[in-house]
Structure formats: structure tokens, C-alpha cells
Design an enzyme around this catalytic site. Structure first.
Site: not given
Ligand code: GLA
Length: 564
Positions: A327, A366, A387
Site C-alpha cells: 500500500d 489507481g 477506498d
Molecule cells: C489504505 C488502503 C486500505 C487499507 C488501509 C490500511 O487506505 O486503501 O485498503 O489497507 O490503507 O491502513
């Protein structure tokens, strides 16, 4: 109009939480003005130290910590929220008031937000700074795949989410609740890593169909531990999820502890023995996944893999991990979007080097045209949106923006419009069916995000509908596309390996609507048998027009099979 101010009136979602934002994003000019005004006051008070405030939100109480350093009236420091630390820059104390600017990260965008406050006795009264949506993700903005022609009709992410105003909070000197989050990073002095020259990382032959599993984030956020993960694994088997095809149990953010003197990362005490946990998961015939970031900190403020990529890949493989979600998070404080491919390639190569077949899930919302290069860095899937949250408008905004991306996914490399919210309580059964059907039409990874230990039979029937899962998992791996939109009715079509065709009819409106399909207009011949995969009933053939009511925010999914 000022983008930040425009957002004041709107809700949006960050890390799955919907906010009503009172803190506008500042322009450079505004920053300068703030400085001058703040300088105009009287003798600065020393508010150096650690201040803790609590804020009530619909999701429970949230702790906000300010670590402030005041030198000659100038404030620097950190603001800490449950989803990460943010540097404080350009602050000033003036008499009994203060202002400072917080640099927040929102899905890869650094946004400057101003905090203003008053010193009242031995407290600070202030309005905390909260991140807003990244540019282009606001209401009316286009999703990464471009706007659906003519729809969907509703607005921005988080619409329909619980609304709450970010209010003034009272911060007191104190100690924040202990957590396993890592200390804040001084990004200015962080050594800059060299990035590899771009090349193509050969595939490790995983994810020939979209990965299916469960991930801890949507339901538990960072409140996770070994016992919960084991119980989820037990429930994967006892609830029928495993039989329906769900295999990966993925531990998202919040498992990390700290590094030893050699840099080896350990889990925090909530996960006493990762290898033993992996053995347990594997003994059930399931696979285990884990989460990290190319930045020094994850989105939740835990230890990331920056500068330890090869070491962490080795650790994950030694523990027996089968899946890594990687991430972007704090990497945006170090690199530009243009560096993203090389950054992700670095971990892709490190995973490959371990010799273990590990699904590599890129999570960078993305950005930077990932659909073009995600496969080259060894990625098995890549997020295509910011998200999701557990509301119809969020699901609708994200899911229906994917049609134009269909060409970029296929066996071994999938578009990921984020994990499922089915069963988390924020949508109706019909809305969850629409959500699940749309993900199946997209050929999206099906990663459940609910508490499967206690899900209702109704929710299990959605997640385990074998006929819908088969559309998602079809061997051809084609992504479905929108083929028609009339009023609130939207039709998607997806070719299947056997020559069958999947058709999904979605109703965006809040009233039941009749859908009348003349098969000819979709260039579908008269020689297909029609089966409804939600009612599990045959429905005549394409020789007749299809005319059925579709429930509000609901869906009908048909599988057309050529009659010999
Ligand atoms: C981001 C990701 C989520 C999750 C959080 C965790 O927002 O997009 O899917 O993994 O971090 O902190």
C-alpha cells in the site's frame, strides 16, 4: 471555487470513514497570509509537549495526539490520527491563539490543512485537520475509468455515509494510549533510496483467476490479532466460504511491531508467532496474506518496508505468506507518482527472489496509470480506485467507473476496485447483491470484508452464490463492460469461456423499475437459453424479449447459454 472550501459542505471518506470536513486545503498564498497574521500577536506561550484530544465519531471515540515543539513562537511537530502521523509545518503561537499547517496524505496526495486554536487555561481548543479526497475523486469528478455515460446519477464517495461535523476538541497534556504504531518519521532527513531501472518481472504463475479470500480491514481496521484471524479461518471452513472458492485470509494493516538491530521486522504482540499462524491457516487448506507499504510507514502509521524491501520479502516468505498487499501510503512523502513503477518493481523483484509463489497486490488507488504497468512489476492485481466504504453511493461510484478498464485485466493480472463490503451492515440486501454482481462482472478479486464468524444466512447466500462466483472466476478472465444505459437501468455484458454470456441489469434508482431487453439491440441472437443466477430459475430464451422488474438499487444477473 476553492476546492477545499467546496468540500466543506460535503462528506467524503478516508480509510473507510466518512467525514464532513471543516478544514479547507490551503493555497500557497493563504499559507503566507496565515504566517503574517499569526506574527502580529503578543508574546508567544510555550505549548511544547504532547497533547491528547478525543473526538466522538459515529465509529466510536477517536484519539488525536499533537506533539508540538515551539521555538521563538514557531510551531513544528506531528498530528497523529488513528490512520497515521502528519507533519506540522509553518505554525505560530501568538498570545493565546495559535495556528499551524498540517501536511496530510490522502490517497497519495499531500494536502496542507490549517488548524486554528486557542490556549484556554491548561488546555488547547482546536479543530483537528482531516484529510480530504484526492483531486479528481470529489463529487462530480471522474473515476479512474472515466465517468459512466449518462450515469450513475449520484454524487461523490461517502455520499450516504453517516454525516458528522469535525468539531472543536479540547486537548490536554498527556500520554497517548499505547499502540504498536511506529514513531513518526523525519522525512526531511530520510536517506533517499536508489530505484531500479525499469524491466519486466516475470510472472510467478499465481492468480490465474481473480483471487478470492477475506481481508481484515473493512470490518476490523487495525483491531486485529492472532486469535481473530484463527477464528476467521475456522469460519472460512465452517461457513462454507472455502467450499465456495475463498482461499486467502489476508491480514491488513496493524499487525506490525518493530525492527531489531539488523532491521528484521517482527509482528507486534497481538501476533505472537506468524509462522505458527501460517501453519494453522495452511493446515485448513487456506492461504495467508499480509500487508505492508513501500513507504517507511503504512497508512495506519505502522512500520513500512522502506529500505527493507528484500529483507521483508524474505521474512514474509519465511513465515509462509502467500499474498502481499503493498500500500503506497507514506511513500507519497518520498516519491512522485512517476517513480511508482520502479518502487513497485523493487518489491516485485524481491518477492520473485524468494522463490515462493506470492500473489502481489498493488494498492496505490489507481494512480500513475497502473493498469498499464502493474503486470510488468509482477503485480497480480492492482487497485483502480480510492477506498470503498460500506454505502451504496461509494460502491456505485467505484464499481460503475470500471467499464473502460476491462481491457487491462485478464488471467494473472486483475483490476481491483477494492474489497467487498457485503455483510458489513451499511447497504440493503439488494444493494449488496448489486455490489457482488458488479464485482463478478468486472472479474474483480472477491475479497470478503465482513465478520464471517457471525454472518447471516442471507449474507452467506450472496457471497457463496456459486453461479455468480462462476461468472467472476470464469477462465476467459474477460472484464465485463457497460453496453447500455437508459434512465436508471444500466446493462453490463461479459463473455465467458464456454461461449456463454453474462448479462447484469442494474437499477440505480430508488424505485423498482421494469427492464425490457430486446436481445437484438445487444447483438445477441435468438438461440440462447436464459437463466437467472440469483433466483436460480430458467427464464425462456432470447427468442423472446426480456421484461422483468428490477428492485431499487438491485440487480438481475442472467447467464445466456447457446441452445444446440
Ligand atoms: C489504505 C488502503 C486500505 C487499507 C488501509 C490500511 O487506505 O486503501 O485498503 O489497507 O490503507 O491502513
Amino acid at each position: 471555487m476553492n476546492r477545499g472550501l467546496r468540500w466543506c459542505a460535503l462528506t467524503y471518506s478516508v480509510m473507510g470513514i466518512a467525514w464532513l470536513a471543516p478544514t479547507p486545503i490551503l493555497s500557497q498564498e493563504q499559507n503566507a497570509r496565515t504566517e503574517v497574521q499569526a506574527n502580529a500577536g503578543s508574546v508567544p506561550q510555550d505549548i511544547s509537549g504532547t497533547w491528547v484530544a478525543k473526538m466522538t465519531t459515529p465509529m466510536g471515540q477517536m484519539e488525536i495526539t499533537y506533539k508540538l515543539k515551539v521555538i521563538d513562537g514557531k510551531i513544528t511537530g506531528t498530528q497523529s490520527l488513528p490512520f497515521g502521523d502528519s507533519p506540522i509545518v509553518d505554525g505560530r503561537v501568538s498570545g493565546d491563539t495559535f495556528r499551524f499547517v498540517v501536511e496530510l496524505d490522502s490517497f497519495g496526495n499531500i494536502q496542507k490543512r490549517e488548524v486554528k486554536g486557542k490556549i484556554v487555561g491548561d488546555t488547547l481548543e482546536l479543530i483537528p485537520a482531516m484529510p480530504g479526497p484526492p483531486p479528481g475523486m470529489g463529487p462530480g469528478a471522474e473515476g479512474p475509468g472515466g465517468p459512466p455515460p449518462g450515469g450513475p446519477p449520484s454524487g461523490g464517495p461517502g455520499e450516504g455515509a453517516p454525516h458528522f461535523q469535525i468539531q472543536t476538541v479540547v486537548a490536554r497534556r498527556g500520554t497517548p494510549t499505547p499502540s504498536y504504531r511506529a514513531p513518526s518519521v523525519d522525512y526531511a532527513t530520510l536517506p533517499h533510496l536508489a530505484l531500479p531501472a525499469l524491466r519486466s518481472v516475470p510472472s510467478v504463475g499465481v492468480a490465474n483467476t481473480p483471487p478470492m479470500g477475506w481481508n481484515s480491514w473493512n470490518k476490523f481496521q487495525t483491531k486485529i490479532d492472532d486469535a481473530t484471524i484463527r477464528e476467521i479461518a475456522d469460519a472460512m471452513v465452517s461457513s462454507g466460504m472455502q467450499k465456495a472458492g475463498y482461499r486467502y485470509v489476508i491480514i491488513d494493516d496493524g499487525w506490525q511491531g518493530s525492527r531489531d538491530a539488523k532491521g528484521v521486522l517482527s509482528p507486534n504482540p497481538q501476533f505472537p508467532d506468524m509462522k505458527a499462524l501460517a501453519d494453522y491457516i495452511h493446515s485448513k487448506g487456506l492461504l495467508l496474506g499480509i500487508y505492508s507499504s513501500p513507504g517507511p510507514r503504512t497508512c495506519g502509521g505502522f512500520e513500512g518496508s522502506y529500505g527493507h524491501e528484500e529483507q521483508d520479502a524474505t521474512t514474509f516468505a519465511a513465515w509462509g505468506m502467500d499474498y502481499l498487499k503493498y500500500d503506497w501510503c507514506s511513500a507519497s512523502r518520498i516519491w512522485k507518482d512517476g517513480d511508482m513503477q520502479a518502487v513497485y518493481q523493487r518489491m516485485g523483484e524481491a518477492l520473485k527472489q524468494t522463490g515462493r509463489p506470492i500473489v502481489y497486490a498493488l494498492c496505490q488507488y489507481g494512480r500513475a496509470g497502473v493498469v498499464q504497468w502493474g503486470g510488468q512489476v509482477g503485480g497480480s492485481l492492482w487497485r483502480t480506485t480510492s477506498d470503498i466504504n460500506d454505502h451504496y453511493a461509494s460502491m456505485e461510484k467505484i464499481g460503475f467507473s470500471q467499464s473502460d478498464l476491462a481491457a487491462f485485466s485478464g488471467p494473472g493480472h486483475w483490476n481491483d476496485p477494492d474489497m467487498l463490503e457485503v455483510g458489513n451492515g451499511g447497504m440493503s440486501t439488494n444493494e449488496y447483491k448489486a455490489h457482488f454482481s458488479l464485482w463478478a462482472m468486472i472479474a474483480a478479486p472477491l475479497i470478503a470484508g465482513n465478520d464471517i464468524r457471525s454472518m447471516s444466512p442471507e449474507i452467506a447466500a450472496i457471497l457463496q452464490n456459486g453461479e455468480v462466483v462462476a461468472i467472476d472466476q470464469d477462465a476467459l478472465g474477460a472484464g465485463g463492460k457497460r453496453v447500455s444505459i437508459t434512465g436508471g437501468i444500466e446493462i453490463w455484458q461479459k463473455p465467458l469461456a464456454s461461449g456463454d454470456i453474462a448479462i447484469a441489469i442494474f437499477n440505480h434508482s430508488t424505485e423498482e423499475m421494469r427492464s425490457v431487453i430486446s436481445w437484438e439491440t445487444l447483438s445477441i441472437g435468438k438461440d440462447y437459453a436464459v437463466r437467472d443466477v440469483w433466483t436460480h430459475a430458467d427464464h425462456g430464451s432470447t427468442a423472446e424479449a426480456f421484461s422483468e422488474p428490477v428492485s431499487a438499487h438491485g440487480v438481475i444477473v442472467l447467464r445466456l447459454h447457446r441452445i444446440k
